[in-house]
Design an enzyme around this catalytic site. Sequence first.
Site, PDB file in Angstrom:
ATOM      1  N   GLY A  24       0.790  -1.224   0.000  1.00  0.00           N
ATOM      2  CA  GLY A  24       0.000   0.000   0.000  1.00  0.00           C
ATOM      3  C   GLY A  24       0.824   1.277   0.000  1.00  0.00           C
ATOM      4  O   GLY A  24       0.325   2.335   0.339  1.00  0.00           O
ATOM      5  N   GLY A  25       2.097   1.148  -0.366  1.00  0.00           N
ATOM      6  CA  GLY A  25       2.928   2.350  -0.458  1.00  0.00           C
ATOM      7  C   GLY A  25       3.402   2.875   0.893  1.00  0.00           C
ATOM      8  O   GLY A  25       4.120   3.874   0.958  1.00  0.00           O
TER       9      GLY A  25
ATOM     10  N   GLU B 292      15.798  -1.238  -3.792  1.00  0.00           N
ATOM     11  CA  GLU B 292      15.699  -1.622  -5.194  1.00  0.00           C
ATOM     12  C   GLU B 292      16.020  -0.427  -6.060  1.00  0.00           C
ATOM     13  O   GLU B 292      15.648   0.700  -5.719  1.00  0.00           O
ATOM     14  CB  GLU B 292      14.280  -2.091  -5.508  1.00  0.00           C
TER      15      GLU B 292
ATOM     16  N   HIS C 101       2.256   7.316  -3.656  1.00  0.00           N
ATOM     17  CA  HIS C 101       2.523   5.924  -4.045  1.00  0.00           C
ATOM     18  C   HIS C 101       1.300   5.028  -3.925  1.00  0.00           C
ATOM     19  O   HIS C 101       1.410   3.812  -3.843  1.00  0.00           O
ATOM     20  CB  HIS C 101       3.652   5.307  -3.209  1.00  0.00           C
TER      21      HIS C 101
ATOM     22  N   ARG D 143      -4.247 -12.006  -3.313  1.00  0.00           N
ATOM     23  CA  ARG D 143      -5.646 -11.769  -2.950  1.00  0.00           C
ATOM     24  C   ARG D 143      -6.363 -11.120  -4.119  1.00  0.00           C
ATOM     25  O   ARG D 143      -5.747 -10.805  -5.125  1.00  0.00           O
ATOM     26  CB  ARG D 143      -5.691 -10.827  -1.754  1.00  0.00           C
TER      27      ARG D 143
END
Lengths: 71, 446
Positions: B164-165, B200, B235, B293
């Site tokens: 969820g950022g 990353e 985000h 999900r």
Amino acid sequence: MAEQVRAEMVANVWKVVVAEGDTVDDGDTLVILESMKMEIPVVAESAGTVTQLEVAEGDVVQDGDLICVID
Amino acid sequence: MFDSLLVANRGEIARRILRTAQRMDVKTVVVYSEADAQLPFVAEADEAILIGPGAPAQSYLDAMRVLEAARAAGAAAVHPGYGFLAENAGFARAVADAGLIWVGPSPDAIERMGDKVNARNLMEDAGVPVAAGTREPVGDVDAAVAAAETVGYPLMVKASAGGGGIGMSVARDEAQLRKAFETARTRAERFFGDPAILLERYVEHARHVEVQILGLADGRVVALGERDCSVQRRHQKVVEETPSPGVRAELRERMLAAAVRAGEAVGYVGAGTVECLVDPAAQEFVFLEMNTRLQVEHPITELVTGLDLVELQLRIAGGQDVSDAVGDVAPRGHAVEMRVYAEDPVRFFPAPGTITEWREPAGEGIRVDSGYVAGNVVTPFYDPLLAKLCVHGVDRPDAVQRAREAVAAFEIGGLQNNLPLFTELLAYEPFTSGDYDTGVIDRMRS
């Protein structure tokens, strides 16, 4: 002139960063509110002393509620 | 097939799951918090069980209370929706241990994909492209600075257990990295109970594109097209569309094939989403994460494929063979979803309040999945999603025009909401042309 810091929305008080008697600068974080899974820092808009602190961690504040006074 | 289902969620997604379950003649049970007692999903379920106060930790996140409710109601299966306990492997296991059917992938698959570092390594080993990054969680800030030398700036700093950022940020140099690392760690600890951090390489001007997959009972995994989720604020997604205007046919083919490999690598069963970052100029992609999900934005896939993903989830969980339904899926037209949030449309600050007026647009090619009606109170306890306004058109210009009309016809009174953001975006050339990336909202506002 005293600055009255008020809540801008219904929120839970997640963290109280300052205590009564603390000296703060313009831009310092006073408390961190949490609403709808978002953290909202409430910052001082003037320098001074926190003369009154009206919230504690875990409180729920309504829109317009007094959080603290900076003098 | 089971005959009763407990929905362990709230708001729009609880309602959406109820709709399909009731159409399938499955008895429905919901759990709800004191804060949600007046919401439509509570009234619409065949049975509703109060499980605690508004704070999620004492209600929707309390696995024991949810399980107790399932037992008390005699529910045969549990659908977790998204968020809350949906990606909690311990809960999935507890559901199975209680002799109930879990509507979702195996706890093992949830666990392997839930840890982002682990997921990334697993995907790399399965031949799915990943961005340069750390193969081990980074323990402290000095280790992060050292790792950054190898990975290279700019970097994305994120919680390994996250989603969820939350806690995610970009660092362009060492000073920013030090700050971002501490923020990410605090939030990771607080929101996910796990401080592990992953670094990353950040892809500039990327589009966020995800592939819907479905793992069948016989072990096969099929890909049901992509969704472009590049319109984001903080985000977090605000608008999604399918197909992606930034993905050409050849890239789509590679992405869908990689998503199938990703699902197969973890023995995935049911509906899942493989999120990727796409460099539209190079027509290349890297794996970002997998959501084990049902995804918030699943309706746009349903609009273009004609499938009911919740029905497929329930049938797969019930042991049915759904391969006929997904054997030959050819998406038709273009669909857009707009997430209607209770928030200030300029600063994107939450705006809880009371809904005094609520009129949804209706008509051909319009679908609204909403959680509220007029008179409901939107509380600060949960995310600000009020409704998902979805449109379907014969092509992108048609869908965009329909979106404009639907936004104009949506009437919400009593609280601030982000409908004005959609009006602005739907008139903004980079969006209407389709040539945009995850920075589109920031640029529109600068």
